[in-house]
Design an enzyme around this catalytic site. Structure first.
Site, PDB file in Angstrom:
ATOM      1  N   HIS A  51       0.843  -1.204   0.000  1.00 16.28           N
ATOM      2  CA  HIS A  51       0.000   0.000   0.000  1.00 16.28           C
ATOM      3  C   HIS A  51       0.876   1.252   0.000  1.00 16.28           C
ATOM      4  O   HIS A  51       1.957   1.265   0.610  1.00 16.28           O
ATOM      5  CB  HIS A  51      -0.905   0.032   1.238  1.00 16.28           C
ATOM      6  CG  HIS A  51      -1.720  -1.201   1.434  1.00 16.28           C
ATOM      7  ND1 HIS A  51      -2.615  -1.655   0.496  1.00 16.28           N
ATOM      8  CD2 HIS A  51      -1.767  -2.086   2.459  1.00 16.28           C
ATOM      9  CE1 HIS A  51      -3.189  -2.760   0.942  1.00 16.28           C
ATOM     10  NE2 HIS A  51      -2.684  -3.047   2.124  1.00 16.28           N
ATOM     11  N   ARG A  61      -1.261  -4.927  -6.172  1.00 20.01           N
ATOM     12  CA  ARG A  61      -0.891  -6.340  -6.188  1.00 20.01           C
ATOM     13  C   ARG A  61       0.421  -6.539  -6.941  1.00 20.01           C
ATOM     14  O   ARG A  61       0.558  -6.091  -8.076  1.00 20.01           O
ATOM     15  CB  ARG A  61      -1.974  -7.185  -6.867  1.00 20.01           C
ATOM     16  CG  ARG A  61      -3.257  -7.313  -6.106  1.00 20.01           C
ATOM     17  CD  ARG A  61      -4.141  -8.402  -6.719  1.00 20.01           C
ATOM     18  NE  ARG A  61      -5.526  -8.184  -6.345  1.00 20.01           N
ATOM     19  CZ  ARG A  61      -6.445  -7.633  -7.117  1.00 20.01           C
ATOM     20  NH1 ARG A  61      -6.116  -7.259  -8.340  1.00 20.01           N
ATOM     21  NH2 ARG A  61      -7.663  -7.468  -6.695  1.00 20.01           N
ATOM     22  N   GLU A  99      -2.129  -0.082   8.339  1.00 19.11           N
ATOM     23  CA  GLU A  99      -3.103  -1.028   8.879  1.00 19.11           C
ATOM     24  C   GLU A  99      -2.518  -1.854  10.010  1.00 19.11           C
ATOM     25  O   GLU A  99      -1.306  -1.950  10.187  1.00 19.11           O
ATOM     26  CB  GLU A  99      -3.618  -1.956   7.785  1.00 19.11           C
ATOM     27  CG  GLU A  99      -2.549  -2.800   7.114  1.00 19.11           C
ATOM     28  CD  GLU A  99      -3.071  -3.536   5.884  1.00 19.11           C
ATOM     29  OE1 GLU A  99      -4.292  -3.673   5.720  1.00 19.11           O
ATOM     30  OE2 GLU A  99      -2.232  -3.986   5.083  1.00 19.11           O
TER      31      GLU A  99
END
Length: 335
Positions: A107, A203, A125
């Site tokens: 990310h 990805r 996160e």
């Protein structure tokens, strides 16, 4: 507190999540958490979200039937003084059932996302492992330093796995994932994720899988290469956690960063004649996610919410005092 003052305080409400049927998901969010979402597989539930890709809906109280995004747009004060003028939730809370391996991904941080993704947030996160099979692993960074040329070649020829650091996963583990860290949740893990309100995922590798239409999922190699940290990552260690006991419950800090604070709360009032009490101040909202057990929440003038495993409660800033009775575990998230 007089009834007049009590009426000026903000009341908690239940949230109904949005489900996601990503190809790696399983059945546990329906089977173990009674989500009753007609998706197969059910990979994620976005429990507390105002993100346009999956806004949760208010399931109790005066705002019932509205999306959380609509409520916070109408009543921005429910977010608290720290988020004055924001009008949207700065965080996103998910439950994740990884029946199969998730893609290897990364990310961006806020700065890159703002500049290259039309002003969006980046994604920091935290994972809290609710359950894991005996051989569950996750990818956490690279096992040693790598350069762009080697990484890029390994992505295009499908050999990147040999450079990835894989870490065993156990129930009650926590992992903090900074932007730029290559990562992937492995098969057999059931996870609660707390993150910035962002859906930006690049990805790098997806095991050459195909979706239900027979197509490979999109990779984002060039963007990933622009943000990935290519230094070898230290093997993550579980931090020292200290339980602090209060009347009716105990709490321990799991994670604190600039975007959110997460505590694990263990309520047990079976032998206690005083209920566990929670209340937000005027600075910020709180979110309570029940991860195990069940109980009863009371507040206001005799109002009641029943809490079951998987239920998510939004506690607006400057809330009424809520009292919880039962035997349950919760994640308490503060903005």
């Amino acid at each position: 507190m007089t009834s007049k003052n009590l009426s000026l305080k903000n009341k908690p409400f239940l949230l109904k999540p949005v489900g996601k049927d990503y190809l790696w998901g399983g059945r546990r969010l329906n089977d173990d958490f009674s989500k009753d979402i007609p998706l197969q597989p059910l990979a994620e539930t976005w429990e507390c979200s105002t993100h346009p890709d999956g806004p949760s809906v208010v399931a109790s109280g005066e705002f019932k039937g509205l999306s959380l995004a609509e409520v916070l747009h109408l009543q921005p004060k429910l977010l608290g003084r720290h988020y004055a003028g924001l009008g949207e939730l700065p965080i996103l809370i998910k439950l994740i059932d990884a029946k199969k391996d998730l893609s290897v991904q990364v990310h961006p941080d806020d700065e890159y996302a703002f500049q290259h993704e039309q002003g969006q947030r980046g994604k920091t996160e935290m994972w809290y492992v609710l359950d894991a099979s005996r051989d569950s692993q996750l990818v956490y960074g690279f096992s040693h330093d790598i350069n762009r040329a080697v990484l890029e070649k390994s992505l295009y020829d499908g050999t990147v796995e040999k450079y990835l650091q894989k870490v065993p996963v156990h129930s009650d583990d926590i992992f903090f994932i900074k932007p730029g860290t290559v990562h992937a949740i492995g098969a057999g893990a059931l996870i609660a994720e707390i993150q910035e309100s962002s859906n930006l995922t690049y990805r790098l590798f997806d095991y050459n899988r195909v979706d239900k239409n027979g197509k490979k999922r999109e990779l984002h190699i060039e963007k990933a290469l622009a943000v990935v940290n290519m230094q070898g990552s230290a093997r993550p260690k579980q931090p020292l956690r200290v339980l602090k006991y209060r009347r009716g419950y105990a709490a321990e800090m799991l994670c604190r960063c600039k975007y959110f604070q997460v505590e694990r709360v263990l309520v047990n009032t079976e032998r206690c004649r005083e209920l566990a009490s929670f209340q937000s101040n005027s600075d910020s909202f709180q979110v309570l996610l029940c991860t195990n057990g069940c109980g009863i929440m009371t507040f206001g003038d005799g109002e009641v919410l029943l809490l079951f495993r998987g239920d998510c409660v939004f506690l607006p800033a400057d809330s009424v005092e809520v009292k919880v009775h039962g035997r349950l575990q919760m994640l308490l998230v503060r903005g």
